[in-house]
Motif scaffolding. Structure first.
Motif, PDB file in Angstrom:
ATOM      1  N   ARG A   6     -14.056  63.937  36.831  1.00 20.03           N
ATOM      2  CA  ARG A   6     -14.804  63.031  35.953  1.00 20.03           C
ATOM      3  C   ARG A   6     -14.973  63.553  34.529  1.00 20.03           C
ATOM      4  O   ARG A   6     -15.097  62.772  33.599  1.00 20.03           O
ATOM      5  CB  ARG A   6     -16.169  62.721  36.563  1.00 20.03           C
ATOM      6  CG  ARG A   6     -16.082  61.812  37.782  1.00 20.03           C
ATOM      7  CD  ARG A   6     -17.438  61.572  38.416  1.00 20.03           C
ATOM      8  NE  ARG A   6     -17.387  60.458  39.342  1.00 20.03           N
ATOM      9  CZ  ARG A   6     -16.888  60.517  40.570  1.00 20.03           C
ATOM     10  NH1 ARG A   6     -16.401  61.664  41.009  1.00 20.03           N
ATOM     11  NH2 ARG A   6     -16.872  59.453  41.352  1.00 20.03           N
ATOM     12  N   ASN A   7     -15.011  64.862  34.362  1.00 20.79           N
ATOM     13  CA  ASN A   7     -15.156  65.460  33.034  1.00 20.79           C
ATOM     14  C   ASN A   7     -13.848  66.143  32.640  1.00 20.79           C
ATOM     15  O   ASN A   7     -13.479  67.167  33.227  1.00 20.79           O
ATOM     16  CB  ASN A   7     -16.288  66.499  33.016  1.00 20.79           C
ATOM     17  CG  ASN A   7     -17.663  65.869  33.124  1.00 20.79           C
ATOM     18  OD1 ASN A   7     -17.812  64.656  33.077  1.00 20.79           O
ATOM     19  ND2 ASN A   7     -18.685  66.694  33.283  1.00 20.79           N
ATOM     20  N   GLU A  98     -14.918  59.988  33.397  1.00 23.74           N
ATOM     21  CA  GLU A  98     -16.064  59.296  32.821  1.00 23.74           C
ATOM     22  C   GLU A  98     -16.367  59.819  31.418  1.00 23.74           C
ATOM     23  O   GLU A  98     -16.794  59.062  30.550  1.00 23.74           O
ATOM     24  CB  GLU A  98     -17.293  59.471  33.719  1.00 23.74           C
ATOM     25  CG  GLU A  98     -17.128  58.817  35.083  1.00 23.74           C
ATOM     26  CD  GLU A  98     -18.314  59.078  35.995  1.00 23.74           C
ATOM     27  OE1 GLU A  98     -19.208  59.880  35.601  1.00 23.74           O
ATOM     28  OE2 GLU A  98     -18.342  58.497  37.096  1.00 23.74           O
ATOM     29  N   LYS A  99     -16.163  61.128  31.217  1.00 24.11           N
ATOM     30  CA  LYS A  99     -16.410  61.747  29.916  1.00 24.11           C
ATOM     31  C   LYS A  99     -15.163  62.523  29.497  1.00 24.11           C
ATOM     32  O   LYS A  99     -14.588  63.262  30.295  1.00 24.11           O
ATOM     33  CB  LYS A  99     -17.598  62.712  29.982  1.00 24.11           C
ATOM     34  CG  LYS A  99     -18.920  62.081  30.390  1.00 24.11           C
ATOM     35  CD  LYS A  99     -19.991  63.158  30.497  1.00 24.11           C
ATOM     36  CE  LYS A  99     -21.317  62.617  30.983  1.00 24.11           C
ATOM     37  NZ  LYS A  99     -22.325  63.696  31.119  1.00 24.11           N
ATOM     38  N   THR A 120     -22.903  67.032  27.709  1.00 25.04           N
ATOM     39  CA  THR A 120     -24.294  66.678  28.001  1.00 25.04           C
ATOM     40  C   THR A 120     -24.772  65.535  27.112  1.00 25.04           C
ATOM     41  O   THR A 120     -25.455  64.611  27.580  1.00 25.04           O
ATOM     42  CB  THR A 120     -25.199  67.906  27.822  1.00 25.04           C
ATOM     43  OG1 THR A 120     -24.752  68.953  28.690  1.00 25.04           O
ATOM     44  CG2 THR A 120     -26.642  67.571  28.145  1.00 25.04           C
ATOM     45  N   ASP A 123     -24.314  61.899  28.083  1.00 25.96           N
ATOM     46  CA  ASP A 123     -25.225  61.209  29.002  1.00 25.96           C
ATOM     47  C   ASP A 123     -25.968  60.094  28.280  1.00 25.96           C
ATOM     48  O   ASP A 123     -26.314  59.070  28.874  1.00 25.96           O
ATOM     49  CB  ASP A 123     -26.250  62.185  29.587  1.00 25.96           C
ATOM     50  CG  ASP A 123     -25.632  63.150  30.590  1.00 25.96           C
ATOM     51  OD1 ASP A 123     -24.585  62.807  31.169  1.00 25.96           O
ATOM     52  OD2 ASP A 123     -26.208  64.241  30.791  1.00 25.96           O
ATOM     53  N   ASP A 124     -26.220  60.299  26.980  1.00 28.15           N
ATOM     54  CA  ASP A 124     -27.045  59.370  26.214  1.00 28.15           C
ATOM     55  C   ASP A 124     -26.290  58.647  25.107  1.00 28.15           C
ATOM     56  O   ASP A 124     -26.824  57.694  24.521  1.00 28.15           O
ATOM     57  CB  ASP A 124     -28.225  60.120  25.588  1.00 28.15           C
ATOM     58  CG  ASP A 124     -29.108  60.771  26.639  1.00 28.15           C
ATOM     59  OD1 ASP A 124     -29.465  60.087  27.612  1.00 28.15           O
ATOM     60  OD2 ASP A 124     -29.420  61.969  26.493  1.00 28.15           O
ATOM     61  N   LYS A 161     -17.352  58.493  25.994  1.00 28.62           N
ATOM     62  CA  LYS A 161     -17.354  57.813  27.279  1.00 28.62           C
ATOM     63  C   LYS A 161     -15.917  57.307  27.457  1.00 28.62           C
ATOM     64  O   LYS A 161     -15.403  56.566  26.613  1.00 28.62           O
ATOM     65  CB  LYS A 161     -18.345  56.649  27.268  1.00 28.62           C
ATOM     66  CG  LYS A 161     -19.811  57.063  27.192  1.00 28.62           C
ATOM     67  CD  LYS A 161     -20.317  57.511  28.555  1.00 28.62           C
ATOM     68  CE  LYS A 161     -21.796  57.914  28.510  1.00 28.62           C
ATOM     69  NZ  LYS A 161     -22.691  56.816  28.145  1.00 28.62           N
TER      70      LYS A 161
END
Length: 217
Positions: A6-7, A98-99, A120, A123-124, A161
């Motif tokens: 995912r990363n 995802e990232k 990190t 996430d936002d 993203k």
């Protein structure tokens, strides 16, 4: 790279070093006895949050990169944005990304803690980029007065993203930073606190970067 990863970190390494003026692309030139790209790969592999590292490079270097560094590889293109598009396609086809962090093979001072910080922040935020305030006087053709506070520079690494950048990134875009291809409504974090990671562009950059890396080690 596994279907569940995912990363992902994607290193763009397709440059041929036209401005550098060497027979060897600048990412494979040696600094302090090591290839420039090795510093970048090492920092990426030290990331505590990355699941995989992909190097997008000319096929003639694939075997060497896999044998020496154990990374995934994809074919680069004739231009940077084609290289990035090829990498995005590879990531989509081989992982559940995802990232995504995009790093530059010719910025050897990149640090793993910055990569993890960007993971990190994603996430936002939809995207994260290194930004730098302009400290010199700024001019514009046909205009004497330009407020430098209205401008900043952008550089790698960048973070995204994945679904957003994959959807909007175009190989034929004239923009030089991937983040510029995102919709203006995207939630973007500009990180002005990251140290400037010098890019190896001209032969005269070698001595400066060599000294900096030697001090770090």
């Amino acid at each position: 790279m596994k279907p569940t990863d995912r990363n992902i970190i994607m290193i763009t390494a397709g440059g041929v070093g036209k401005r550098f003026g060497d027979s060897v692309p600048k990412q494979y030139v040696e600094i302090n006895g090591r290839k420039v790209i090795s510093y970048v790969i090492e920092a990426c592999k030290r990331s505590k949050l990355a699941d995989a590292v992909l190097v997008v490079a000319h096929p003639s270097y694939h075997e060497e990169l896999v044998a020496e560094f154990g990374v995934d590889v994809a074919d680069s293109g004739p231009e940077l944005n084609v290289t990035k598009r090829n990498g995005l396609d590879f990531v989509r086809e081989h992982s559940a990304c995802e990232k995504l962090i995009v790093a530059d093979a010719v910025r050897p001072a990149i640090e793993s803690q910055v990569i993890d910080r960007f993971f990190t922040l994603l996430d936002d935020y939809d995207a994260v980029a290194c930004a730098r305030k302009i400290t010199d006087s700024l001019g514009h053709y046909g205009e004497w007065i330009v407020n430098r506070e209205d401008y900043y520079t952008l550089s790698a690494p960048e973070g995204f993203k994945f679904n957003l950048i994959d959807k909007h990134f175009k190989a034929d875009s004239p923009y030089t930073e991937s983040i510029q291809q995102l919709p203006e409504t995207s939630k973007v974090y500009l990180d002005f606190d990251v140290p400037y990671y010098d890019k190896l562009t001209f032969p005269e950059d070698l001595a400066r970067i060599q000294s900096m890396l030697k001090e770090r080690t």
